[in-house]
Design a protein around this motif. Structure first.
Motif, PDB file in Angstrom:
ATOM      1  N   ALA A   1       0.853  -1.192   0.000  1.00 21.66           N
ATOM      2  CA  ALA A   1       0.000   0.000   0.000  1.00 21.66           C
ATOM      3  C   ALA A   1       0.890   1.244   0.000  1.00 21.66           C
ATOM      4  O   ALA A   1       2.084   1.183  -0.301  1.00 21.66           O
ATOM      5  N   ASP A   2       0.304   2.398   0.317  1.00 25.40           N
ATOM      6  CA  ASP A   2       1.053   3.644   0.498  1.00 25.40           C
ATOM      7  C   ASP A   2       0.254   4.518   1.460  1.00 25.40           C
ATOM      8  O   ASP A   2      -0.898   4.195   1.809  1.00 25.40           O
ATOM      9  N   LEU A   3       0.853   5.608   1.884  1.00 23.59           N
ATOM     10  CA  LEU A   3       0.121   6.513   2.776  1.00 23.59           C
ATOM     11  C   LEU A   3      -1.135   7.035   2.075  1.00 23.59           C
ATOM     12  O   LEU A   3      -1.167   7.210   0.847  1.00 23.59           O
ATOM     13  N   MET A   4      -2.170   7.307   2.838  1.00 25.53           N
ATOM     14  CA  MET A   4      -3.494   7.641   2.314  1.00 25.53           C
ATOM     15  C   MET A   4      -3.474   8.936   1.499  1.00 25.53           C
ATOM     16  O   MET A   4      -2.862   9.937   1.879  1.00 25.53           O
ATOM     17  N   ILE A   5      -4.173   8.896   0.367  1.00 33.55           N
ATOM     18  CA  ILE A   5      -4.403  10.067  -0.485  1.00 33.55           C
ATOM     19  C   ILE A   5      -5.881  10.460  -0.339  1.00 33.55           C
ATOM     20  O   ILE A   5      -6.773   9.605  -0.502  1.00 33.55           O
TER      21      ILE A   5
ATOM     22  N   MET B   1       1.032  13.193   1.922  1.00 34.18           N
ATOM     23  CA  MET B   1       1.384  14.421   1.199  1.00 34.18           C
ATOM     24  C   MET B   1       2.617  15.071   1.835  1.00 34.18           C
ATOM     25  O   MET B   1       2.859  14.954   3.034  1.00 34.18           O
ATOM     26  N   THR B   2       3.413  15.749   0.962  1.00 38.62           N
ATOM     27  CA  THR B   2       4.652  16.394   1.395  1.00 38.62           C
ATOM     28  C   THR B   2       5.036  17.500   0.418  1.00 38.62           C
ATOM     29  O   THR B   2       4.666  17.458  -0.765  1.00 38.62           O
ATOM     30  N   ASP B   3       5.772  18.499   0.913  1.00 40.71           N
ATOM     31  CA  ASP B   3       6.360  19.528   0.036  1.00 40.71           C
ATOM     32  C   ASP B   3       7.874  19.545   0.201  1.00 40.71           C
ATOM     33  O   ASP B   3       8.533  20.582   0.046  1.00 40.71           O
ATOM     34  N   SER B   4       8.434  18.370   0.501  1.00 35.67           N
ATOM     35  CA  SER B   4       9.876  18.261   0.750  1.00 35.67           C
ATOM     36  C   SER B   4      10.696  18.556  -0.490  1.00 35.67           C
ATOM     37  O   SER B   4      11.842  18.994  -0.404  1.00 35.67           O
TER      38      SER B   4
ATOM     39  N   VAL C   1       1.814  11.193  -2.507  1.00 36.82           N
ATOM     40  CA  VAL C   1       2.917  10.217  -2.686  1.00 36.82           C
ATOM     41  C   VAL C   1       2.920   9.605  -4.083  1.00 36.82           C
ATOM     42  O   VAL C   1       3.933   9.023  -4.496  1.00 36.82           O
ATOM     43  N   ASP C   2       1.805   9.708  -4.816  1.00 33.64           N
ATOM     44  CA  ASP C   2       1.800   9.194  -6.197  1.00 33.64           C
ATOM     45  C   ASP C   2       2.277  10.238  -7.200  1.00 33.64           C
ATOM     46  O   ASP C   2       2.267  10.002  -8.405  1.00 33.64           O
ATOM     47  N   GLY C   3       2.712  11.413  -6.686  1.00 35.69           N
ATOM     48  CA  GLY C   3       3.266  12.463  -7.550  1.00 35.69           C
ATOM     49  C   GLY C   3       2.252  13.474  -8.025  1.00 35.69           C
ATOM     50  O   GLY C   3       2.631  14.481  -8.665  1.00 35.69           O
ATOM     51  N   THR C   4       0.972  13.246  -7.784  1.00 33.50           N
ATOM     52  CA  THR C   4      -0.050  14.211  -8.215  1.00 33.50           C
ATOM     53  C   THR C   4      -0.116  15.377  -7.237  1.00 33.50           C
ATOM     54  O   THR C   4       0.094  15.202  -6.027  1.00 33.50           O
ATOM     55  N   PRO C   5      -0.431  16.599  -7.721  1.00 35.23           N
ATOM     56  CA  PRO C   5      -0.512  17.763  -6.831  1.00 35.23           C
ATOM     57  C   PRO C   5      -1.758  17.702  -5.938  1.00 35.23           C
ATOM     58  O   PRO C   5      -2.765  17.097  -6.282  1.00 35.23           O
TER      59      PRO C   5
END
Length: 254
Positions: free
Chosen positions: A163-167, A188-191, A200-204
């Motif tokens: 899985a991945d962190l929740m979107i 989500m991140t702005d690192s 985390v899937d790259g979408t804004p």
């Protein structure tokens, strides 16, 4: 008269001599017969002649030859039986060896199948155990942790679970996340670029549920979380190394 007496005496004497001679003759005859009867028993047997000896030798030789012939036949028969028995024993040994090899291969195959089945069982049990901790919602499965860690470690845990962190892309998903009543890392991140928040899937990040005054951490708070879960807008920017619970998401079907 005297002459008559003399004649009588002579006659009587002559008569007595005759009796004695007759008795002596009978005794002699009896002795002779007894000698004849005893004679065969006491005399040595006569030796057989040369022809009889030769005949006996020939008979003995023939008999010995026959015995040798039958003995040879018996040995040949025993040898054949032994050879036949040995060949049969060797054939049975080869058959038993093949049977043993087949049984061994079958056992090894069963053991391999058993080991594979045990492995699959353990994997299924792990998946079932893992699934017991997942919640289905709107076509996706969600896992909420029972311990705390950093944002990066929480994401690694989700990835290990497939899985991945929740979107969050809808109000329904936002309300679903708030119901767990925990501070939760979300995906989500702005690192990469300060102020440019991405999932985390790259979408804004286009749908926003920031709490009032958020995000406000600048370069020190580059990871998103659910914080004020009693509010509709519960997002907060947080230092990525802080320890919090997290929520994973994966599609229910590929």
């Amino acid at each position: 008269m005297d002459q008559d007496y003399v004649n009588v005496d002579e006659i009587l004497g002559h008569h007595r001599r005759l009796k004695r001679e007759q008795k002596s003759s009978q005794d002699t005859s009896v002795n002779h017969e007894m000698i004849q009867i005893v004679q065969p028993e006491t005399t040595r047997p006569e030796l057989p002649d040369a022809e009889a000896v030769k005949s006996s030798c020939r008979a003995a030789a023939i008999l010995l030859g026959l015995l040798s012939f039958f003995l040879l036949i018996g040995l040949i028969i025993l040898g054949c039986l032994f050879t036949q028995g040995k060949s049969q024993w060797e054939m049975e040994t080869v058959t038993l060896q093949k049977l043993y090899n087949n049984v061994t291969r079958g056992r090894n195959q069963l053991q391999a199948n058993y080991n594979s089945a045990v492995k699959e069982r353990d994997e299924l049990q792990a998946k079932l155990q893992d699934c017991a901790n997942w919640v289905f919602f709107k076509g996706s499965l969600y896992y909420v942790s029972s311990n705390k860690t950093s944002w990066q470690n929480s994401r690694q845990d989700c990835l290990q679970r497939g899985a991945d962190l929740m979107i969050i892309n809808s109000q329904e998903e936002q309300n679903f996340a708030n119901q767990f009543k925990k501070y939760l890392w979300i995906g989500m991140t702005d690192s990469e670029t300060e102020g440019s928040w991405k999932w985390v899937d790259g979408t804004p990040v286009t749908t926003r549920y920031w709490n009032s005054g958020e995000p406000n951490g600048g370069i020190n708070e580059n990871c998103g979380q659910i914080k004020n879960y009693n509010s509709q807008n519960s997002w907060n920017d947080e230092n990525c190394s802080n320890l919090h619970f997290w929520i994973c998401e994966k599609r229910a079907s590929p």
